[in-house]
Design a protein around this motif. Structure first.
Motif, PDB file in Angstrom:
ATOM      1  N   GLU A 108       1.963 -11.128 -24.357  1.00  0.00           N
ATOM      2  CA  GLU A 108       1.687  -9.909 -23.578  1.00  0.00           C
ATOM      3  C   GLU A 108       1.445 -10.235 -22.113  1.00  0.00           C
ATOM      4  N   PHE A 158      -3.465  -3.692 -25.315  1.00  0.00           N
ATOM      5  CA  PHE A 158      -2.885  -4.712 -24.444  1.00  0.00           C
ATOM      6  C   PHE A 158      -3.774  -4.847 -23.207  1.00  0.00           C
ATOM      7  N   MET A 161      -1.380  -6.726 -20.371  1.00  0.00           N
ATOM      8  CA  MET A 161      -0.029  -6.232 -20.073  1.00  0.00           C
ATOM      9  C   MET A 161      -0.025  -4.818 -19.512  1.00  0.00           C
ATOM     10  N   SER A 283       1.077  -7.806 -33.570  1.00  0.00           N
ATOM     11  CA  SER A 283      -0.184  -7.294 -33.016  1.00  0.00           C
ATOM     12  C   SER A 283      -0.897  -6.377 -34.008  1.00  0.00           C
ATOM     13  N   ARG A 287       0.303  -1.290 -31.452  1.00  0.00           N
ATOM     14  CA  ARG A 287       1.060  -1.154 -30.211  1.00  0.00           C
ATOM     15  C   ARG A 287       1.916   0.098 -30.287  1.00  0.00           C
TER      16      ARG A 287
END
Length: 503
Positions: A108, A158, A161, A283, A287
């Motif tokens: 990420e 995240f 990111m 993940s 996500r």
């Protein structure tokens, strides 16, 4: 909201280039999802803290706006180099607070770094246009200018990111930034703030405000915040968009998703099964681009489900600091919520092919564990299909034809991403034209675009007209101005033969 023991580390705001306790008295626990242990506390902003954060950004804006593009991009170049050197350190922070495995955390960061690299091209991307002699001795030019202080509100999934989707572009364009990260994963934001300062970013240009809804609503309504970028669930995105636009702000609010993966009869089933596993359980399914629904077109369903189950069963669930494939969910409450969707699907008639509710993890008993889960014979009225589950749960819906599959996808209120697996070029081309989603994959399960293209969905997956990063990102964080000029024709004298550097 809670008060953590005083001996735990405290994550504070970052205001005026340093950590700042603020005046708010509430805190929230920071937890290691792999152990269930509370490892720290994050201070939560009150209204006064929000005003202080925005005031700092407002004071810093004129000087940052007037700094040359050359100098702004030099800072971003330096930030990029520091990030490349030290991203293992950031990955460890992410794993400790989010739970994802270290390799995923490093991934990420690399995707966020792509946006930093893209933003280093700001001098080209911010160029205007000029027309000489549009009328007699009249010239026209267009320029783009920064907005002022902008707010960025990011989710837990995240921690590096998603903030990096927005921060580099907003800064490169000459704005000052107030970041409100998720209180579940606060440390990455402060780490980024420290690295930006080390790269030479002046105090006040980047601010981190920790908090909950009080902080968010304070930013949405503050008169000095000119724009808001948000990523999160659809109900909150809808609230952010409605509130911020009502207060005269520019808004891009990215909401939830229900990403479908169509598998046509001519597809390579091994490739499709592998893609479904990677996209569904990466993940831990937390996500917005995760594939959560596999749409199997007759007659491939039985074979496809078998191959997916075989691969998913080999996934090692456990502590992200160890040699495992998938980590825990972010909180115990979220783990229970996702498991409840599996319970509801089973009660409604779905077949549990692989049951992650009883996983034996490579990790502490107190971790928030839920292993890869595969449900077959899911139907569109089940809650596990209608809702964004946001966990390692892959649902298989069986349909009779391509047309039925397309209708299913397009009837869904979400339109973030969709993909098709096929060896038929005609079917693929038809799909990319007809599917109602903002990001489309052809034999690519997670169609997240590179930084120089923009990220965003359709329908209830996006509120606002502008997508994240790419050229649209620079358009969002600037506003256009057209200048019409006419000057007397005078000859200037003097001699200067020097070769002057740009600065």
């Amino acid at each position: 909201m809670t008060t953590a023991p005083s001996d735990l580390r405290e994550v504070r705001h970052w205001i005026d280039g340093t950590t700042h306790t603020g005046t708010g008295t509430d805190t929230a626990p920071v937890t290691n999802p792999a152990t269930g242990e509370v490892t720290g506390r994050v201070v939560l902003a009150d209204r006064a803290d929000t005003r202080a954060a925005v005031a700092s950004a407002k004071v810093a804006f004129p000087a940052w706006r007037d700094l040359s593009l050359t100098r702004r991009t030099r800072i971003l170049f330096r930030f990029r180099e520091l990030l490349e050197q030290r991203k293992p350190e950031l990955a460890e922070l992410i794993t400790a607070e989010h739970g994802k495995v270290l390799a995923d955390a490093l991934g990420e960061i690399s995707r966020g770094q792509e946006v930093v690299e893209f933003a280093c091209g700001a001098p080209h991307l911010l160029k205007g246009e000029m027309t000489e002699n549009a009328s007699t001795r009249v010239d026209l030019c267009s320029i783009r200018q920064p907005l002022g202080p902008v707010a960025i509100v990011t989710p837990f999934n995240f921690p590096a990111m998603v903030p990096l989707w927005f921060i580099p572009i907003a800064l490169a364009a000459g704005n000052t930034v107030v970041l409100k990260p998720s209180e579940k994963v606060p440390s990455a934001a402060n780490w980024l703030a420290g690295l930006l300062a080390e790269a030479g970013l002046p105090s006040g240009v980047f601010t981190v405000l920790h908090g909950d809804r009080t902080a968010v609503d304070g930013l949405l309504t503050h008169p000095d915040v000119k724009a808001v970028s948000f990523v999160g669930s659809t109900p909150v995105a809808r609230h952010v968009h409605a509130t911020a636009t009502a207060h005269g702000k520019r808004v891009q609010a990215l909401g939830g998703a229900k990403n479908h993966m169509l598998v046509l009869p001519d597809a390579d089933l091994d490739a499709a099964a592998g893609a479904a596993v990677n996209a569904g359980f990466g993940s831990a399914g937390q996500r917005c681009m995760a594939v959560s629904v596999v749409v199997a077109v007759d007659p491939v369903a039985d074979e496809l489900v078998t191959r997916i189950a075989e691969r998913a069963a080999r996934i090692k669930t456990g502590d992200g600091t160890r040699a495992n494939d998938m980590g825990p969910l972010v909180t115990g409450q979220h783990r229970d919520k996702v498991a409840a969707y599996v319970d509801a699907g089973e009660r409604a008639g779905a077949r549990v092919v692989l049951d992650g509710r009883h996983v034996r993890p490579d990790g502490a008993a107190g971790g928030f564990w839920l292993g890869p889960t595969l449900l077959d014979h899911v139907t569109p009225e089940m809650s596990v299909y209608t809702d964004e589950v946001f966990g390692p749960v892959l649902s298989v819906v069986r349909v009779r034809s391509y047309d039925e599959a397309l209708d299913l996808v397009n009837a869904n209120p979400f339109g973030n991403g969709a993909c098709v697996f096929t060896n038929d070029g005609g079917a693929a081309r038809r799909f990319q034209r007809e599917v109602e989603a903002g990001m489309v994959g052809i034999n690519v399960p997670v169609p997240v675009p590179m930084a120089y293209y923009s990220f965003g969905g359709w329908k209830d997956s996006l509120f606002g007209d502008t997508h994240a990063h790419g050229v649209e990102g620079f358009r969002f964080f600037t506003r256009g101005k057209v200048v019409t000029s006419r000057w007397p024709d005078r000859t200037e004298g003097g001699i200067d033969l020097g070769f002057r550097a740009n600065d």
